[in-house]
Structures are given as C-alpha cells and as structure tokens.
Design a protein around this motif. Structure first.
Motif, PDB file in Angstrom:
ATOM      1  N   LEU A  51      73.874 -22.005   3.857  1.00  0.00           N
ATOM      2  CA  LEU A  51      72.575 -22.667   3.910  1.00  0.00           C
ATOM      3  C   LEU A  51      71.458 -21.639   3.772  1.00  0.00           C
ATOM      4  O   LEU A  51      70.417 -21.902   3.187  1.00  0.00           O
ATOM      5  N   TRP A  52      71.729 -20.465   4.341  1.00  0.00           N
ATOM      6  CA  TRP A  52      70.738 -19.399   4.304  1.00  0.00           C
ATOM      7  C   TRP A  52      71.194 -18.272   3.401  1.00  0.00           C
ATOM      8  O   TRP A  52      72.365 -17.968   3.331  1.00  0.00           O
ATOM      9  N   HIS A  53      70.242 -17.634   2.761  1.00  0.00           N
ATOM     10  CA  HIS A  53      70.547 -16.431   1.997  1.00  0.00           C
ATOM     11  C   HIS A  53      69.844 -15.244   2.651  1.00  0.00           C
ATOM     12  O   HIS A  53      68.663 -15.324   2.977  1.00  0.00           O
ATOM     13  N   LYS A  54      70.605 -14.197   2.853  1.00  0.00           N
ATOM     14  CA  LYS A  54      69.996 -12.990   3.430  1.00  0.00           C
ATOM     15  C   LYS A  54      69.784 -11.967   2.320  1.00  0.00           C
ATOM     16  O   LYS A  54      70.722 -11.583   1.616  1.00  0.00           O
ATOM     17  N   CYS A  55      68.549 -11.520   2.147  1.00  0.00           N
ATOM     18  CA  CYS A  55      68.236 -10.572   1.074  1.00  0.00           C
ATOM     19  C   CYS A  55      68.961  -9.254   1.322  1.00  0.00           C
ATOM     20  O   CYS A  55      68.895  -8.691   2.409  1.00  0.00           O
ATOM     21  N   ARG A  56      69.637  -8.761   0.302  1.00  0.00           N
ATOM     22  CA  ARG A  56      70.394  -7.509   0.430  1.00  0.00           C
ATOM     23  C   ARG A  56      69.474  -6.313   0.625  1.00  0.00           C
ATOM     24  O   ARG A  56      69.869  -5.281   1.141  1.00  0.00           O
ATOM     25  N   GLU A  57      68.243  -6.474   0.169  1.00  0.00           N
ATOM     26  CA  GLU A  57      67.318  -5.341   0.194  1.00  0.00           C
ATOM     27  C   GLU A  57      66.517  -5.304   1.504  1.00  0.00           C
ATOM     28  O   GLU A  57      66.550  -4.313   2.222  1.00  0.00           O
ATOM     29  N   CYS A  58      65.822  -6.412   1.810  1.00  0.00           N
ATOM     30  CA  CYS A  58      64.923  -6.376   2.963  1.00  0.00           C
ATOM     31  C   CYS A  58      65.466  -7.170   4.144  1.00  0.00           C
ATOM     32  O   CYS A  58      64.880  -7.149   5.226  1.00  0.00           O
ATOM     33  N   GLY A  59      66.560  -7.896   3.959  1.00  0.00           N
ATOM     34  CA  GLY A  59      67.178  -8.606   5.071  1.00  0.00           C
ATOM     35  C   GLY A  59      66.510  -9.932   5.426  1.00  0.00           C
ATOM     36  O   GLY A  59      66.943 -10.619   6.342  1.00  0.00           O
ATOM     37  N   THR A  60      65.494 -10.305   4.708  1.00  0.00           N
ATOM     38  CA  THR A  60      64.809 -11.571   4.972  1.00  0.00           C
ATOM     39  C   THR A  60      65.761 -12.761   4.762  1.00  0.00           C
ATOM     40  O   THR A  60      66.534 -12.774   3.814  1.00  0.00           O
ATOM     41  N   MET A  61      65.681 -13.726   5.695  1.00  0.00           N
ATOM     42  CA  MET A  61      66.492 -14.926   5.548  1.00  0.00           C
ATOM     43  C   MET A  61      65.674 -15.982   4.809  1.00  0.00           C
ATOM     44  O   MET A  61      64.534 -16.266   5.160  1.00  0.00           O
ATOM     45  N   VAL A  62      66.263 -16.522   3.764  1.00  0.00           N
ATOM     46  CA  VAL A  62      65.589 -17.559   2.978  1.00  0.00           C
ATOM     47  C   VAL A  62      66.557 -18.722   2.839  1.00  0.00           C
ATOM     48  O   VAL A  62      67.769 -18.514   2.762  1.00  0.00           O
ATOM     49  N   PHE A  63      66.041 -19.947   2.798  1.00  0.00           N
ATOM     50  CA  PHE A  63      66.892 -21.086   2.490  1.00  0.00           C
ATOM     51  C   PHE A  63      67.518 -20.869   1.116  1.00  0.00           C
ATOM     52  O   PHE A  63      66.809 -20.514   0.165  1.00  0.00           O
ATOM     53  N   THR A  64      68.813 -21.065   1.019  1.00  0.00           N
ATOM     54  CA  THR A  64      69.500 -20.839  -0.256  1.00  0.00           C
ATOM     55  C   THR A  64      68.846 -21.626  -1.384  1.00  0.00           C
ATOM     56  O   THR A  64      68.659 -21.109  -2.489  1.00  0.00           O
ATOM     57  N   LYS A  65      68.470 -22.861  -1.057  1.00  0.00           N
ATOM     58  CA  LYS A  65      67.869 -23.717  -2.082  1.00  0.00           C
ATOM     59  C   LYS A  65      66.554 -23.106  -2.589  1.00  0.00           C
ATOM     60  O   LYS A  65      66.316 -23.019  -3.785  1.00  0.00           O
ATOM     61  N   GLU A  66      65.766 -22.649  -1.619  1.00  0.00           N
ATOM     62  CA  GLU A  66      64.477 -22.052  -1.972  1.00  0.00           C
ATOM     63  C   GLU A  66      64.694 -20.760  -2.782  1.00  0.00           C
ATOM     64  O   GLU A  66      63.987 -20.487  -3.760  1.00  0.00           O
ATOM     65  N   TYR A  67      65.709 -19.992  -2.360  1.00  0.00           N
ATOM     66  CA  TYR A  67      66.047 -18.743  -3.042  1.00  0.00           C
ATOM     67  C   TYR A  67      66.452 -19.025  -4.487  1.00  0.00           C
ATOM     68  O   TYR A  67      65.998 -18.363  -5.426  1.00  0.00           O
ATOM     69  N   GLN A  68      67.280 -20.045  -4.664  1.00  0.00           N
ATOM     70  CA  GLN A  68      67.723 -20.368  -6.022  1.00  0.00           C
ATOM     71  C   GLN A  68      66.583 -20.900  -6.877  1.00  0.00           C
ATOM     72  O   GLN A  68      66.494 -20.601  -8.069  1.00  0.00           O
ATOM     73  N   GLU A  69      65.697 -21.661  -6.242  1.00  0.00           N
ATOM     74  CA  GLU A  69      64.537 -22.159  -6.989  1.00  0.00           C
ATOM     75  C   GLU A  69      63.644 -21.004  -7.418  1.00  0.00           C
ATOM     76  O   GLU A  69      62.923 -21.075  -8.403  1.00  0.00           O
ATOM     77  N   ASN A  70      63.697 -19.913  -6.651  1.00  0.00           N
ATOM     78  CA  ASN A  70      62.934 -18.715  -6.993  1.00  0.00           C
ATOM     79  C   ASN A  70      63.760 -17.796  -7.920  1.00  0.00           C
ATOM     80  O   ASN A  70      63.549 -16.588  -7.957  1.00  0.00           O
TER      81      ASN A  70
END
Lengths: 283, 313
Positions: free
Chosen positions: A23-42
C-alpha cells in the motif's frame, strides 16, 4: 502470515482483507513514505526528492506510448546451453524470474506512437535477473531493431542492466557484437537509434548498445558505467568522487546529450523522433 | 629459471632430476645414459598427460603464464618491417594496446593487440594489458586506416579485461569499447582475431568481433574472469576453479558452442615451453585464414562477419 491473519483467513464468513502489502512505497533515496497509488501516478518518481524509481517495461510503455501500442512477440532462444549451475541451477533462476515478473526475459519490445510519432521501443527489465544481457535479450534487441527497420521508424531502447548474464558465459559476451550489428543495420537503413539510460546501466550492456545511440538520454541520478564501483575502489584503493558514474556526471563528461526528468521524457522523445525520422521521398 | 605452475610440481621434480643426472654423467665416467633417457621419457610423458587433460582453471593459469609469448614476441618473430603507430589523437598513447603496419610472410597487415609486459617495469608500462579508452580509440583509428587502404587486420587478444579506474570511466571506457566493437564489424577488409592468452570480457571483444576468431589451445576466453564470476555468484573468489568450469572458458568448449572458428595447437607443455615453435605455428595459421578472403569483395567480407555474429545463439 501472523497467527491472527491465519485465523482470519480460515474463517469463511469474514470478508477477505483487500489491503495489499504494498500500500505504501518507501523512497530508496530519502525514505519518504508515499501511497503506492500516488507514487505510480507520479510516474514512480518520489514526490519529495525526485528520485526516479526503477520501472519495468509495462509501466514504461504506458508512460511513453499513446494508447493502442502493441507488444512484439518474444523470440525463442536456446535455454541454458551451458547447463550452468552455481548455488542454484540457472534454469531455476530463470523460472523464478519468469514467475515474479510475468515476462519471458529481460527485454520487451513494443510498437506504437509517441504523440503521434511512430516508434519501436525496447525496455530492459531490471527485475528480471538484474536486466542481464543473455541470448534472450540479444535476440529481442535484434527483433526490435528489425521491427523498426520494417516500419521505417526509430528504435528507442531503455537500458537497465547489471551487465552480461554470467550464467550464459561467453554466449552473453557475444550479444555485444550481435546487438551492434543490429544497430549498424538500423543506421544503414537511415533510421535513428535513441538510447535512454536508466538506473542502473553497467558492464557489457553499457559497453555495447547502451553507448551507441545517435542521441543519448539519461534519467536523473541513474548509475551508468562500465566497471562496478566496488571493483574500481579495490583497484585504486581510494574513495570514489561524489556523484561518480551518475547521469549528471556523464553529462558533465560529454557522454550523454541530456538528462531528462521522467515527466518530460515522452515529449522530448516525440520531438526527437519528429526531427530525426527520415523525410518521405517526394513521389 | 623456468616458472612452474602449482600443478606442474611433479613435472618440475622429474625435469630437475634429469638435469641433475645429466650433469653427473657429464662430470664422471659413469654410463647412466640409458637411465637418464628413461627418466626423461617419463618426464615427457607426464608433461604430455598433464597438458592433455588440463582443467579449465589450470588452462587459465597457463594462459596467464609469465613466460607465455606476448604481443611483442609475435611481432618480433612474425612481422617484417613493423612500423608501430601510436596515439588516439585525442588524449594519449595507451601502451596496453599496441598496433602498426607490417608484413606477415609477404602479406601487408595492420596488427593490433594487447601487450601485458614481462617484467615489473614493462608490466606497469603496459598496465598489465588492461587498456583505457585511448587504447580502444587508437585501435579504432588504426582499423579505419587499414580499411581505407585495403589492408587486412590481425588482432592478438591478451587481456584480463579493460582497465577499471576513475579516469577510464571519466573518458568513456564503455563508449570506447562499444565503438571499437562497432568498428571491427564495419570493416570491409578481413579481420582475423587470435586469443593468444586471456580473452577478458568487453576488453577482448572490442578487438575480437572478427571474421575468423582463433584460439591458442591453452588460452581462455570468457565474459568475466573466473575470480570475478565466483565472487559474484558464489560470493567468494576462492570458487574460481568452479566458475571456470561452469563458464566454459576453454578453446574446445568455445569451438563446440560456435563462438570460435579454429583452435591452434600449442607445443607439448604449452606455448611457454617452446615459444618459437608456438609462434611459428600461429603465424602459419593466421596466413591461411587471411588467404581465405582473397577474391572476396568488401561487402561480402563484412556481410560474412555480421552474419556470423547474428547467428551465434
């Protein structure tokens, strides 16, 4: 699975939980948690730090092509001619990679249009055995280049690979000249060959088709190089410079034409294709 | 004093014993010739047997043998009127790849190859045969020159791999290798490549995308060094022997796979034991290969080369 889940799943009348694990995506670089859906839309780019995540062929085709593109069939190649085995059998590794990615091998081609401009695109899949170049990848590259020649349009390759597939031994090395022949055919047909370097592109892939583009584009921050960083460090016995082998470093050193943000990639490719597609001879 | 590899210890002992007995026989009146001859025959048989069934890892060691003939030795013995050509016209002259014009038994050729060096000073000078971008760019320049004047290209490959260093990356190591491979494939003159020692990965293919690829009997050719492969797939370089076995790095396997065209036999006990004979045999083989292309057009020669690499699968 926790005991609670196990119990929950085994109770027939309770509704199954629909929440996926990712459900969540954790950025490999900065560690920020983003909703996977929002991440994919971006476009799988971190909204906070702009880190460009690794994406596979299907997501890439969706991002670059106009709707209505079609994937090309995968060429058949000999499987495991060396009967290679390290800690695992090579055939088992392929089987596992096919199961987890749903793809036949690490390079998939598709044909379609980008803002109306026709192109064949090949995308290397880092999730498939590190995108490694073996006979399957080499054959798919030739298929893609020839499909472009057939359609009189450019071949665009998105590279992502650790290098050659060691489990195929010398046959993987032979994919370097093989893909280079396909590029020569493309160029002799008067058609452009465009390379988009994505994270990471190293080893024998960089030392062949990834560096032979008429235009070389890279995604921001992508690791691109010939030798691995650990190998270099152990050779020179010192720390590597900041940003070494990153896209921006290659731009500084004249190895790529441009570093392009993923959100601008489609438009930039369309423009290049429009510029470089041969003029139709006046009838 | 000859260098013996680990697996040659029993041979070394026998040969030392033979030498010792010969000295004794020469000094005294004792007639032990028959004994010595017997022992010598035994040593020779052991050498023949050992070299007849070398493992891939043992072959790797033979291919790296410090006394194995190198580029300079082949040039000195096979090429008349050698005119070395230096520099990439952009950055430097890389001594890991040497090249120039010469005559091979009456045939004009452009010879290009890796040189590893044979003592500490020359090894450093030649960077152990590990070329940098300027080395591959020099090779490209020489190939283009040969092409313009219709001179066949002969390459002698002997490298652990292209040099992994910061400056090499900075100047485009990958691009230089890719372009060199591309140039090999573009030539309208024949190109004959010989793996004379180590054919190490991209650093080797950059000079070996040839019409005919020959391998000396005990040379090795691989996508990565056995040590490198082992440290990635087995997580320890100590499994190098297993990796060499699994990768199929030897001439007979590569011939079976259709990757090389011809195996050039080495004298019993390897090229380093009878250097002159080994060099002469290779010279004759290269000559024969070049002669295959007499009467072929540039387009035919190039197309043959391209088809060959397209069909390796």
């Amino acid at each position: 699975m926790s005991w609670l889940n196990r119990v929950r799943q085994s109770i027939p009348f309770l509704p199954k939980r629909e929440t996926p694990d990712n459900l969540w995506h954790k950025c490999r670089e900065c560690g920020t948690m983003v909703f996977t859906k929002e991440y994919q839309e971006n476009l799988s780019v971190c909204p906070k730090c702009d880190h460009h995540g690794r994406i596979g062929p299907r997501a890439r085709f969706e991002q670059i092509f106009d709707p209505g593109y079609s994937t090309l069939p995968q060429p058949q190649v000999r499987e495991d001619p060396l009967k290679f085995r390290d800690s695992k059998k090579y055939t088992d590794r392929i089987k596992a990679a096919r199961q987890s990615t749903g793809e036949q091998d690490a390079l998939i081609n598709a044909s379609g249009t980008i803002e109306g401009e026709r192109a064949v695109i090949g995308v290397q899949d880092f999730a498939f055995m590190g995108g490694s170049m073996g006979m399957g990848v080499g054959a798919a590259f030739v298929t893609g280049a020839r499909a472009a020649i057939e359609a009189r349009c450019p071949y665009i390759i998105f590279t992502a690979a650790g290098g050659a597939r060691m489990q195929e031994g010398i046959l993987s090395l032979m994919q370097m000249p093989k893909t280079t022949v396909a590029i020569a055919e493309l160029k002799e047909a008067g058609l452009p060959y465009i390379v988009v370097l994505t994270d990471p592109t190293t080893g024998g892939v960089t030392a062949s088709y990834a560096m032979l583009g008429d235009v070389q584009i890279s995604e921001p921050g992508a690791l691109i190089g010939f030798a691995g960083q650990r190998v270099i460090e152990s050779t020179i016995r010192e720390k590597l410079p900041e940003g070494f082998q990153r896209a921006e470093y290659l731009l500084d050193h004249g190895m790529v034409d441009m570093v392009v943000h993923r959100k601008d990639l489609r438009e930039r490719l369309a423009k290049l294709v429009a510029y470089l597609t041969p003029q139709k001879a006046a009838a | 004093m000859a260098t013996y590899l680990d697996f040659e210890k029993p041979i070394a002992e026998l040969e030392a014993r033979v030498a010792e007995l010969r000295d004794t026989a020469a000094a005294g009146s004792l007639n032990i010739d028959a004994e010595v001859d017997k022992l010598e025959a035994k040593a020779e048989k052991l050498l023949r047997d050992t070299y007849g069934k070398l493992t891939p890892w043992q072959k790797t060691q033979v291919a790296r043998h410090p006394e194995r003939p190198h580029f300079k030795d082949y040039i000195a013995a096979l090429i008349n009127d050698f005119v070395p050509l230096a520099g990439d016209r952009a950055f430097a002259d890389d001594q890991a790849i040497i090249g120039g014009l010469g005559t091979l038994s009456g045939r004009k050729v452009m010879v290009i190859g890796h040189e590893k060096g044979d003592d500490t000073a020359s090894r450093i000078k030649h960077n152990f045969g590990m070329a940098k971008p300027e080395g591959y760019r020099k090779a490209i320049r020489l190939m283009q020159l040969a092409d313009r004047f219709g001179i066949p290209v002969v390459t002698l490959v002997d490298t652990p791999g292209a040099f992994p260093g910061v400056q090499a990356e900075e100047r485009g190591q990958a691009e230089a290798i890719a372009r060199s491979t591309e140039e090999c494939l573009a030539l309208s003159v024949p190109i004959v490549a010989v793996i004379v020692g180590e054919g190490g990965s991209g650093g080797a293919i950059a000079l070996a995308a040839a019409n005919r690829v020959l391998m000396l009997e005990h040379s090795v050719y691989a996508v990565i060094s056995p040590e490198g492969c082992a440290s990635i797939l087995w997580r320890t370089a100590e499994k190098a022997a297993d990796a060499a076995e699994a990768m199929r790095v030897t001439a007979d396997h590569l011939k079976e796979l259709g990757v090389i065209d011809r195996i050039v036999a080495e004298p019993v006990g390897g090229a380093h034991r009878q250097r002159e004979a080994a060099i002469a045999t290779l010279g004759a083989a290269i000559g024969e290969e070049l002669d295959r292309y007499a009467g072929m057009t540039g387009a035919q020669i190039r197309s043959e080369r391209r088809q060959k690499f397209l069909s390796i699968a």
